[in-house]
Design a protein around this motif. Structure first.
Motif, PDB file in Angstrom:
ATOM      1  N   GLU A 135      -4.080  -1.580  -2.561  1.00  6.16           N
ATOM      2  CA  GLU A 135      -5.150  -0.577  -2.529  1.00  6.16           C
ATOM      3  C   GLU A 135      -6.326  -1.002  -1.670  1.00  6.16           C
ATOM      4  OE1 GLU A 135      -5.168   2.163  -6.344  1.00  6.16           O
ATOM      5  OE2 GLU A 135      -5.309   0.065  -6.936  1.00  6.16           O
ATOM      6  N   ASP A 175      -9.259   4.738   0.420  1.00  3.71           N
ATOM      7  CA  ASP A 175      -9.316   5.056  -1.003  1.00  3.71           C
ATOM      8  C   ASP A 175      -8.564   6.359  -1.256  1.00  3.71           C
ATOM      9  OD1 ASP A 175     -10.877   2.848  -1.507  1.00  3.71           O
ATOM     10  OD2 ASP A 175     -12.776   3.953  -1.375  1.00  3.71           O
ATOM     11  N   ARG A 176      -7.918   6.437  -2.394  1.00  3.40           N
ATOM     12  CA  ARG A 176      -7.192   7.665  -2.713  1.00  3.40           C
ATOM     13  C   ARG A 176      -8.140   8.860  -2.807  1.00  3.40           C
ATOM     14  NH1 ARG A 176      -2.534  10.239  -1.809  1.00  3.40           N
ATOM     15  NH2 ARG A 176      -2.365  12.005  -3.239  1.00  3.40           N
ATOM     16  N   GLU A 177      -9.376   8.631  -3.242  1.00  9.57           N
ATOM     17  CA  GLU A 177     -10.337   9.731  -3.344  1.00  9.57           C
ATOM     18  C   GLU A 177     -10.591  10.367  -1.972  1.00  9.57           C
ATOM     19  OE1 GLU A 177     -10.686   6.751  -4.604  1.00  9.57           O
ATOM     20  OE2 GLU A 177     -10.649   7.124  -6.778  1.00  9.57           O
ATOM     21  N   TYR A 228       0.840  -1.205   0.000  1.00  7.98           N
ATOM     22  CA  TYR A 228       0.000   0.000   0.000  1.00  7.98           C
ATOM     23  C   TYR A 228       0.870   1.249   0.000  1.00  7.98           C
ATOM     24  CZ  TYR A 228      -2.927   3.728   1.937  1.00  7.98           C
ATOM     25  OH  TYR A 228      -3.558   4.926   2.155  1.00  7.98           O
ATOM     26  N   THR A 286      -0.366  -3.489  -5.263  1.00  7.68           N
ATOM     27  CA  THR A 286      -0.667  -2.092  -4.940  1.00  7.68           C
ATOM     28  C   THR A 286      -1.195  -1.901  -3.525  1.00  7.68           C
ATOM     29  OG1 THR A 286      -2.962  -2.204  -5.709  1.00  7.68           O
ATOM     30  CG2 THR A 286      -1.257  -1.689  -7.360  1.00  7.68           C
ATOM     31  N   GLU A 301      -8.499  10.309   0.566  1.00  7.98           N
ATOM     32  CA  GLU A 301      -7.269  11.011   0.937  1.00  7.98           C
ATOM     33  C   GLU A 301      -7.174  12.357   0.222  1.00  7.98           C
ATOM     34  OE1 GLU A 301      -4.029   7.583   1.971  1.00  7.98           O
ATOM     35  OE2 GLU A 301      -4.349   8.026  -0.131  1.00  7.98           O
ATOM     36  N   GLN A 302      -7.525  12.367  -1.058  1.00  8.02           N
ATOM     37  CA  GLN A 302      -7.428  13.610  -1.820  1.00  8.02           C
ATOM     38  C   GLN A 302      -8.397  14.658  -1.293  1.00  8.02           C
ATOM     39  OE1 GLN A 302      -5.025  14.164  -4.347  1.00  8.02           O
ATOM     40  NE2 GLN A 302      -5.690  16.223  -3.724  1.00  8.02           N
ATOM     41  N   VAL A 360       1.393  12.074   0.248  1.00 10.63           N
ATOM     42  CA  VAL A 360       0.631  10.992   0.879  1.00 10.63           C
ATOM     43  C   VAL A 360       0.154  11.447   2.248  1.00 10.63           C
ATOM     44  CG1 VAL A 360       1.912   9.189  -0.340  1.00 10.63           C
ATOM     45  CG2 VAL A 360       2.657   9.906   1.938  1.00 10.63           C
ATOM     46  N   ARG A 379       1.617   4.130  -2.926  1.00 10.03           N
ATOM     47  CA  ARG A 379       1.349   5.546  -2.668  1.00 10.03           C
ATOM     48  C   ARG A 379       2.579   6.398  -3.004  1.00 10.03           C
ATOM     49  NH1 ARG A 379      -3.339   4.430  -2.743  1.00 10.03           N
ATOM     50  NH2 ARG A 379      -4.949   5.018  -1.244  1.00 10.03           N
ATOM     51  N   GLU A 418       3.253   6.486  -6.864  1.00  5.97           N
ATOM     52  CA  GLU A 418       2.267   7.064  -7.774  1.00  5.97           C
ATOM     53  C   GLU A 418       1.853   8.500  -7.452  1.00  5.97           C
ATOM     54  OE1 GLU A 418       1.353   5.516 -10.499  1.00  5.97           O
ATOM     55  OE2 GLU A 418       2.638   3.812  -9.961  1.00  5.97           O
ATOM     56  N   TYR A 419       2.115   8.978  -6.238  1.00  9.51           N
ATOM     57  CA  TYR A 419       1.595  10.289  -5.852  1.00  9.51           C
ATOM     58  C   TYR A 419       2.700  11.170  -5.254  1.00  9.51           C
ATOM     59  CZ  TYR A 419      -2.734   7.714  -6.413  1.00  9.51           C
ATOM     60  OH  TYR A 419      -3.744   6.925  -6.924  1.00  9.51           O
TER      61      TYR A 419
END
Length: 329
Positions: A310, A315-317, A175, A308, A319-320, A186, A179, A182-183
């Motif tokens: 994930e 969820d990344r959403e 995980y 990943t 976090e964003q 974090v 992160r 890809e980003y």
């Protein structure tokens, strides 16, 4: 010791244990249900006996077919499974049970094999396969090992904390690798200083072999990274392995609530330090792999295999959404 039976042997710890034993000239047999791909299929150095470890007759068949000098029990999750295995293999030169750092009840820092209290385990917990009873069930298995040793059985246990490395199907560390890879930024629960000791999987395998060869019956041995790292330092090591940098948004429980999150939603987060004293196994010759080297191998394997993690964290959403809110403060 020449002949080893590995109960398990195809997925994670057992897979690396087989490789460790082969490297030290053991004749190796794996015993499992055959429900997962066998990485040693076609390797004439590894024999396989198919069977369900919860079936005592299947264990007896394996014993008669293999006549092992040492048995490594990697997949005993209920106390009765340890009882059955010791009953069947009680006469071997060594029986090594894979317990867990989760077996400890007291929050000592560090946790020591001969001092820190173990979890209790009720009859109901002993057959409950939920994560909440994992530690109690492992502790109950430890007590069975100790009692067997008092009867003359050469039984020992190995207690790892969170295990990481290639072929880690839990994907907890994957995980964070994903992160960071890809980003640019974090979300980190807390201030990044929480400490949950981990152990590289190849070191677990090495520790198990050493305990079988050099350990004392009735003893438990912690295995872990010699240099335990915080969550923040772990992110540094991942970033170094990837050749990148990553920004961190350190968050309080109140801030996480904005996105409906809790610190414990994040893998490898633990509020109170979890650290195992490894001096006892080090006396047998155990040395852990430097954490930077272990992380490099782990990151490479996770990326190559597309792991990943994930499903292991938020969820990344979410976090964003939290990051967007934090940017406005």
């Amino acid at each position: 010791m020449d002949s080893a039976l590995v109960v398990g042997g195809t997925r994670f710890i057992g897979r690396h244990l087989v490789e460790e034993l082969l490297a030290h000239d053991y004749r190796v047999t794996t015993f499992n249900r055959g429900k997962h791909d066998d990485p040693f299929e076609g390797d004439d150095r590894v024999h396989h006996v198919q069977g369900d470890r919860t079936d005592r007759k299947a264990l007896l068949t394996a014993k008669r077919e293999v006549e092992p000098d040492v048995v490594f029990d990697c997949v005993a999750y209920e106390p009765r499974e340890v009882e059955h295995a010791i009953d069947v293999f009680g006469g071997v030169d060594a029986y090594v049970y894979v317990s867990s750092g989760a077996a400890y009840a007291d929050e000592d820092v560090p946790k020591r094999e001969d001092e820190t209290t173990l979890e209790s385990c009720t009859a109901e917990q002993a057959t409950d396969d939920s994560p909440e009873t994992y530690g109690p069930r492992k502790a109950a298995g430890d007590r069975i090992v100790f009692e067997a040793a008092e009867r003359g059985v050469n039984a020992m246990s190995v207690r790892p904390p969170v295990v990481y490395g290639p072929h880690d199907y839990t994907e907890r560390l994957a995980y964070w690798v994903h992160r960071v890879a890809e980003y640019d930024e974090v979300v980190v629960p807390g201030d990044g200083t929480n400490l949950w000791q981990r152990v590289y999987v190849e070191d677990v395998a090495r520790g198990m072999r050493l305990v079988a060869e050099e350990g004392e019956p009735g003893e438990a041995y912690n295995v872990g990274d010699r240099n335990a790292v915080t969550l923040d330092r772990m992110l540094d090591l991942i970033a170094d392995a990837l050749g990148t940098d990553v920004e961190r948004a350190y968050t309080s429980p109140r801030e996480l609530e904005v996105a409906g999150l809790d610190p414990e939603d994040f893998p490898l987060y633990r509020d109170y330090p979890h650290l195992l004293d490894t001096s006892k196994v080090e006396a047998l010759g155990y040395e852990s792999t430097p954490v930077a080297e272990a992380m490099e191998r782990t990151v490479e394997a996770h990326r190559e295999n597309g792991r990943t993690g994930e499903e292991e964290g938020p969820d990344r959403e979410d976090e964003q959404r939290l990051l967007d809110v934090l940017d406005t403060l």
